[in-house]
Design a protein around this motif. Structure first.
Motif, PDB file in Angstrom:
ATOM      1  N   VAL A  18      -5.746  -2.079   4.967  1.00 32.95           N
ATOM      2  CA  VAL A  18      -4.419  -2.678   5.157  1.00 32.95           C
ATOM      3  C   VAL A  18      -4.548  -3.993   5.926  1.00 32.95           C
TER       4      VAL A  18
ATOM      5  N   ALA B 208      -6.098  -3.066  -3.771  1.00 31.82           N
ATOM      6  CA  ALA B 208      -4.783  -3.561  -4.157  1.00 31.82           C
ATOM      7  C   ALA B 208      -4.946  -4.599  -5.258  1.00 31.82           C
TER       8      ALA B 208
ATOM      9  N   THR C 170      -3.460   3.591  -0.328  1.00 29.50           N
ATOM     10  CA  THR C 170      -4.090   3.429   0.983  1.00 29.50           C
ATOM     11  C   THR C 170      -5.332   4.289   1.122  1.00 29.50           C
TER      12      THR C 170
ATOM     13  N   TRP D  21       0.852  -1.186   0.000  1.00 25.60           N
ATOM     14  CA  TRP D  21       0.000   0.000   0.000  1.00 25.60           C
ATOM     15  C   TRP D  21       0.892   1.243   0.000  1.00 25.60           C
TER      16      TRP D  21
END
Length: 320
Positions: free
Chosen positions: A178, A149, A144, A99
């Motif tokens: 995350v 992702a 982020t 990230w």
């Protein structure tokens, strides 16, 4: 920071909100993307990554057969060429999630006469270059708090596109997406209060991720060459401060900057993170190579440091 006796350029004056005018950012990103790719090519040319034998589909190498191994591992076609037995190994493939975030707040628009680029543009080049490098290796990349992702060869373009649509820049991004064993790369001047940075770091640690902090500064922010009557302006708040003898502040400024940087280094050390400082008068390839190396090293480890490295959540690390 602006001194009347130092010819500096502040793009903040051209557009009050650094990302308020989306067209300005959209126009600059293609050029920055080209620069980022050129730098990524330079790093990639001499980089062999973390290639190794392991589960995967790509051929890696032949090696001699070791007694005690299952016979099914023998590559009989290769072994038939001489009197030895060989095993065909494949290259290890394991996509990693990275990230990234670049601080695009007003203070990052600063550029002095000692540098050819602003902190904002350099941070973007580093981030886009890193995205391009990681995408070539098949890693998953995301912004982020902004994008998912994904593993995509065009990751750098997607990152640039997402950035051009940001309505409000923030120095410390949301970290809700995350996950465990991922890496978080934060690029900015990192001049925010150390309490805010520590609190943000704790959320990343609590998610089980590792962090990499890159402090990008203009060289004039290190030397503080101002003297005589000087007006300083805060690009974040618009606050103006005038001093008659700026040179009398130099020693205290250097001490405060050193203390803040020491707190950042301590934060990173306790968490098992990495921390580096980059000045915009230096080549962008330097931090990019350093980041790529650190990410490869971290990917080899089994587990990240525990959140307890920070101690109680109510106790910030260091002070600015």
């Amino acid at each position: 920071m602006d001194g009347r006796n130092e010819p500096v350029t502040l793009s903040q004056e051209a557009w009050p909100n650094i990302l308020g005018d989306a067209r300005t950012v959209a126009e600059s990103l293609p050029d920055l993307l080209v620069e980022a790719r050129q730098i990524a090519n330079t790093v990639s040319a001499g980089w062999h990554g973390r290639r190794r034998a392991g589960p995967g589909e790509t051929f890696w190498q032949f090696r001699p057969f070791n007694m005690g191994e299952p016979a099914k591992r023998i590559d009989w076609r290769r072994s038939a060429r001489d009197d030895h037995l060989y095993v065909r190994e494949r290259e290890w493939e394991a996509a990693h999630t990275v990230w990234m975030w670049s601080d695009l707040s007003p203070s990052m628009a600063y550029r002095s006469r000692l540098s050819q680029t602003s902190k904002r543009d350099r941070a973007l080049v580093i981030m886009l270059g890193l995205a391009d490098l990681l995408a070539r290796g098949g890693e998953r990349i995301g912004l982020t708090g902004l994008t998912r992702a994904t593993a995509d060869r065009n990751a750098a373009e997607k990152v640039a596109t997402a950035l051009s649509h940001i309505s409000k820049p923030v120095p410390l991004p949301d970290t809700h997406a995350v996950g465990r064993f991922s890496d978080v790369v934060l690029i900015g001047d990192l001049l925010d209060p150390i309490e805010d940075l520590s609190a943000w770091a704790r959320t990343v640690m609590a998610a089980g991720a590792r962090g990499h902090l890159v402090q990008v500064l203009d060289p004039i922010e290190e030397t503080f060459p101002f003297s005589g009557r000087t007006e300083f302006r805060d690009p974040e708040s618009g606050l103006r401060l005038v001093t008659g003898r700026a040179e009398s502040w130099r020693e205290a400024y250097h001490a405060r900057l050193a203390a803040h940087r020491g707190a950042l280094a301590d934060l990173a050390s306790r968490a098992g993170w990495t921390f580096m400082v980059h000045h915009t008068d230096r080549p962008a390839v330097e931090p990019l190579l350093g980041l790529h190396s650190r990410l490869a090293d971290n990917a080899d480890e089994v587990a990240p440091a525990r959140p307890s490295a920070f101690g109680p959540a109510s106790a910030p690390i260091g002070g600015s």
